[in-house]
Write a protein that holds these residues in place. Structure first.
Motif, PDB file in Angstrom:
ATOM      1  N   ASN A   1      37.046  24.072  18.229  1.00 14.85           N
ATOM      2  CA  ASN A   1      36.071  24.040  19.320  1.00 14.85           C
ATOM      3  C   ASN A   1      36.347  25.135  20.331  1.00 14.85           C
ATOM      4  OD1 ASN A   1      34.726  21.647  18.414  1.00 14.85           O
ATOM      5  ND2 ASN A   1      36.504  20.504  19.116  1.00 14.85           N
ATOM      6  N   GLY A   2      35.273  25.612  20.947  1.00 14.77           N
ATOM      7  CA  GLY A   2      35.400  26.536  22.053  1.00 14.77           C
ATOM      8  C   GLY A   2      35.530  27.998  21.661  1.00 14.77           C
ATOM      9  N   VAL A   3      35.709  28.814  22.690  1.00 14.36           N
ATOM     10  CA  VAL A   3      35.898  30.258  22.541  1.00 14.36           C
ATOM     11  C   VAL A   3      37.384  30.538  22.701  1.00 14.36           C
ATOM     12  CG1 VAL A   3      35.402  32.523  23.544  1.00 14.36           C
ATOM     13  CG2 VAL A   3      33.611  30.783  23.448  1.00 14.36           C
ATOM     14  N   TRP A   4      37.956  31.178  21.701  1.00 18.80           N
ATOM     15  CA  TRP A   4      39.375  31.550  21.697  1.00 18.80           C
ATOM     16  C   TRP A   4      39.475  32.999  21.254  1.00 18.80           C
ATOM     17  CZ3 TRP A   4      43.429  28.218  22.883  1.00 18.80           C
ATOM     18  CH2 TRP A   4      43.101  26.868  23.015  1.00 18.80           C
TER      19      TRP A   4
ATOM     20  N   ARG B   1      49.212  35.537  31.397  1.00 14.66           N
ATOM     21  CA  ARG B   1      48.594  36.864  31.456  1.00 14.66           C
ATOM     22  C   ARG B   1      47.125  36.829  31.025  1.00 14.66           C
ATOM     23  NH1 ARG B   1      52.855  38.861  27.775  1.00 14.66           N
ATOM     24  NH2 ARG B   1      51.059  39.652  26.663  1.00 14.66           N
ATOM     25  N   ALA B   2      46.642  35.703  30.577  1.00 15.42           N
ATOM     26  CA  ALA B   2      45.278  35.600  30.069  1.00 15.42           C
ATOM     27  C   ALA B   2      44.252  35.771  31.200  1.00 15.42           C
ATOM     28  CB  ALA B   2      45.067  34.257  29.388  1.00 15.42           C
ATOM     29  N   ALA B   3      43.175  36.459  30.884  1.00 14.99           N
ATOM     30  CA  ALA B   3      42.115  36.683  31.872  1.00 14.99           C
ATOM     31  C   ALA B   3      41.422  35.376  32.254  1.00 14.99           C
ATOM     32  CB  ALA B   3      41.091  37.672  31.312  1.00 14.99           C
ATOM     33  N   CYS B   4      41.526  34.370  31.412  1.00 17.83           N
ATOM     34  CA  CYS B   4      40.822  33.105  31.648  1.00 17.83           C
ATOM     35  C   CYS B   4      41.610  32.121  32.503  1.00 17.83           C
ATOM     36  CB  CYS B   4      40.475  32.440  30.319  1.00 17.83           C
ATOM     37  SG  CYS B   4      41.920  31.974  29.335  1.00 17.83           S
ATOM     38  N   VAL B   5      42.837  32.467  32.856  1.00 22.45           N
ATOM     39  CA  VAL B   5      43.717  31.513  33.520  1.00 22.45           C
ATOM     40  C   VAL B   5      43.107  30.905  34.786  1.00 22.45           C
ATOM     41  CG1 VAL B   5      45.075  33.162  34.881  1.00 22.45           C
ATOM     42  CG2 VAL B   5      46.133  31.050  34.048  1.00 22.45           C
ATOM     43  N   ASP B   6      42.334  31.656  35.515  1.00 22.54           N
ATOM     44  CA  ASP B   6      41.734  31.144  36.746  1.00 22.54           C
ATOM     45  C   ASP B   6      40.244  30.868  36.610  1.00 22.54           C
ATOM     46  OD1 ASP B   6      44.116  31.183  38.266  1.00 22.54           O
ATOM     47  OD2 ASP B   6      43.897  33.338  38.589  1.00 22.54           O
ATOM     48  N   GLU B   7      39.745  30.860  35.378  1.00 21.53           N
ATOM     49  CA  GLU B   7      38.324  30.613  35.129  1.00 21.53           C
ATOM     50  C   GLU B   7      38.078  29.136  34.836  1.00 21.53           C
ATOM     51  OE1 GLU B   7      36.014  32.846  35.507  1.00 21.53           O
ATOM     52  OE2 GLU B   7      37.283  34.620  35.683  1.00 21.53           O
ATOM     53  N   ASP B   8      36.822  28.739  34.929  1.00 28.81           N
ATOM     54  CA  ASP B   8      36.420  27.363  34.630  1.00 28.81           C
ATOM     55  C   ASP B   8      36.551  27.111  33.129  1.00 28.81           C
ATOM     56  OD1 ASP B   8      35.196  24.916  34.280  1.00 28.81           O
ATOM     57  OD2 ASP B   8      33.306  25.497  35.216  1.00 28.81           O
ATOM     58  N   PRO B   9      37.401  26.181  32.709  1.00 32.31           N
ATOM     59  CA  PRO B   9      37.580  25.909  31.280  1.00 32.31           C
ATOM     60  C   PRO B   9      36.286  25.503  30.572  1.00 32.31           C
ATOM     61  CG  PRO B   9      39.239  24.753  32.572  1.00 32.31           C
ATOM     62  CD  PRO B   9      38.261  25.360  33.532  1.00 32.31           C
ATOM     63  N   GLU B  10      35.349  24.936  31.313  1.00 32.98           N
ATOM     64  CA  GLU B  10      34.087  24.508  30.694  1.00 32.98           C
ATOM     65  C   GLU B  10      33.302  25.687  30.130  1.00 32.98           C
ATOM     66  OE1 GLU B  10      31.787  21.700  32.870  1.00 32.98           O
ATOM     67  OE2 GLU B  10      33.552  20.487  33.364  1.00 32.98           O
ATOM     68  N   LEU B  11      33.519  26.892  30.662  1.00 32.85           N
ATOM     69  CA  LEU B  11      32.871  28.076  30.099  1.00 32.85           C
ATOM     70  C   LEU B  11      33.304  28.288  28.651  1.00 32.85           C
ATOM     71  CD1 LEU B  11      33.227  30.724  32.949  1.00 32.85           C
ATOM     72  CD2 LEU B  11      31.124  29.638  32.152  1.00 32.85           C
ATOM     73  N   PHE B  12      34.549  27.968  28.361  1.00 30.43           N
ATOM     74  CA  PHE B  12      35.127  28.221  27.049  1.00 30.43           C
ATOM     75  C   PHE B  12      34.910  27.079  26.071  1.00 30.43           C
ATOM     76  CE2 PHE B  12      37.105  30.922  30.083  1.00 30.43           C
ATOM     77  CZ  PHE B  12      37.220  32.133  29.409  1.00 30.43           C
TER      78      PHE B  12
ATOM     79  N   VAL C   1      29.468  34.317  28.649  1.00 30.86           N
ATOM     80  CA  VAL C   1      30.327  34.610  29.802  1.00 30.86           C
ATOM     81  C   VAL C   1      31.795  34.520  29.388  1.00 30.86           C
ATOM     82  CG1 VAL C   1      31.048  33.800  32.092  1.00 30.86           C
ATOM     83  CG2 VAL C   1      28.619  33.910  31.518  1.00 30.86           C
ATOM     84  N   ALA C   2      32.143  33.502  28.611  1.00 30.23           N
ATOM     85  CA  ALA C   2      33.522  33.348  28.143  1.00 30.23           C
ATOM     86  C   ALA C   2      33.948  34.557  27.324  1.00 30.23           C
ATOM     87  CB  ALA C   2      33.649  32.069  27.321  1.00 30.23           C
ATOM     88  N   LYS C   3      33.068  35.027  26.457  1.00 31.10           N
ATOM     89  CA  LYS C   3      33.392  36.194  25.629  1.00 31.10           C
ATOM     90  C   LYS C   3      33.545  37.451  26.468  1.00 31.10           C
ATOM     91  CE  LYS C   3      31.463  34.537  21.296  1.00 31.10           C
ATOM     92  NZ  LYS C   3      30.487  34.816  20.242  1.00 31.10           N
ATOM     93  N   GLU C   4      32.773  37.566  27.546  1.00 31.88           N
ATOM     94  CA  GLU C   4      32.936  38.703  28.458  1.00 31.88           C
ATOM     95  C   GLU C   4      34.320  38.668  29.101  1.00 31.88           C
ATOM     96  OE1 GLU C   4      29.823  38.943  31.369  1.00 31.88           O
ATOM     97  OE2 GLU C   4      28.258  38.926  29.826  1.00 31.88           O
TER      98      GLU C   4
ATOM     99  N   PRO D   1      31.736  25.043  25.867  1.00 37.71           N
ATOM    100  CA  PRO D   1      30.391  24.582  26.215  1.00 37.71           C
ATOM    101  C   PRO D   1      29.954  23.429  25.304  1.00 37.71           C
ATOM    102  CG  PRO D   1      30.278  26.680  25.069  1.00 37.71           C
ATOM    103  CD  PRO D   1      31.729  26.379  25.291  1.00 37.71           C
ATOM    104  N   VAL D   2      29.130  22.561  25.877  1.00 36.79           N
ATOM    105  CA  VAL D   2      28.588  21.431  25.126  1.00 36.79           C
ATOM    106  C   VAL D   2      27.228  21.846  24.584  1.00 36.79           C
ATOM    107  CG1 VAL D   2      27.819  19.041  25.253  1.00 36.79           C
ATOM    108  CG2 VAL D   2      29.830  19.780  26.548  1.00 36.79           C
ATOM    109  N   GLY D   3      27.084  21.827  23.278  1.00 31.34           N
ATOM    110  CA  GLY D   3      25.817  22.191  22.651  1.00 31.34           C
ATOM    111  C   GLY D   3      25.842  23.592  22.079  1.00 31.34           C
ATOM    112  N   HIS D   4      24.701  23.972  21.521  1.00 24.34           N
ATOM    113  CA  HIS D   4      24.586  25.279  20.855  1.00 24.34           C
ATOM    114  C   HIS D   4      23.330  26.030  21.273  1.00 24.34           C
ATOM    115  CE1 HIS D   4      27.993  24.383  18.312  1.00 24.34           C
ATOM    116  NE2 HIS D   4      27.468  23.197  18.083  1.00 24.34           N
ATOM    117  N   THR D   5      22.714  25.606  22.365  1.00 24.93           N
ATOM    118  CA  THR D   5      21.502  26.271  22.851  1.00 24.93           C
ATOM    119  C   THR D   5      21.560  26.398  24.368  1.00 24.93           C
ATOM    120  OG1 THR D   5      20.317  24.164  23.080  1.00 24.93           O
ATOM    121  CG2 THR D   5      20.090  25.306  20.969  1.00 24.93           C
ATOM    122  N   GLY D   6      20.611  27.159  24.905  1.00 26.93           N
ATOM    123  CA  GLY D   6      20.423  27.279  26.350  1.00 26.93           C
ATOM    124  C   GLY D   6      21.689  27.581  27.128  1.00 26.93           C
ATOM    125  N   PRO D   7      22.031  26.690  28.086  1.00 23.26           N
ATOM    126  CA  PRO D   7      23.197  26.921  28.939  1.00 23.26           C
ATOM    127  C   PRO D   7      24.501  27.095  28.157  1.00 23.26           C
ATOM    128  CG  PRO D   7      21.873  25.135  29.821  1.00 23.26           C
ATOM    129  CD  PRO D   7      21.304  25.475  28.463  1.00 23.26           C
ATOM    130  N   ALA D   8      24.632  26.410  27.044  1.00 19.39           N
ATOM    131  CA  ALA D   8      25.854  26.534  26.241  1.00 19.39           C
ATOM    132  C   ALA D   8      26.006  27.960  25.712  1.00 19.39           C
ATOM    133  CB  ALA D   8      25.839  25.535  25.088  1.00 19.39           C
TER     134      ALA D   8
END
Length: 89
Positions: free
Chosen positions: A54-57, A3-14, A29-32, A16-23
């Motif tokens: 690690n990651g967004v949970w 039932r999770a909204a992230c089930v069909d999303e790219d896991p790399e969004l959740f 986006v993951a939090k949205e 991210p590598v690093g703590h700046t810029g694209p990460a």
């Protein structure tokens, strides 16, 4: 998890590598995605219980979960001490 909204999303969004810029952008986006999820609280609870560092949970990033992890660890230690106190003769 199905039932999770992230089930069909790219896991790399959740995760991210690093703590700046694209990460930071990926984390936002993951939090949205988490913001529109019906199982956010269960996800966050799982992350805390299983000590995911690690990651967004559950809509919370690593830095946001760190104090929650510490509180969870303290609660577990208190519970263990209380259980030991009850088993001592």
């Amino acid at each position: 998890m199905r039932r999770a909204a992230c089930v069909d999303e790219d896991p790399e969004l959740f995760f991210p590598v690093g703590h700046t810029g694209p990460a930071l952008r990926d984390q936002a986006v993951a939090k949205e995605i988490c913001g529109r999820c019906s199982v956010t609280s269960q996800c966050l609870d799982y992350a805390l219980r299983s000590e995911q560092t690690n990651g967004v949970w559950g809509g919370a990033g690593e830095d946001e979960r760190a104090p929650l992890h510490r509180a969870e660890s303290r609660a577990k230690r208190r519970k263990r001490r209380a259980e030991l106190a009850h088993t001592r003769p």
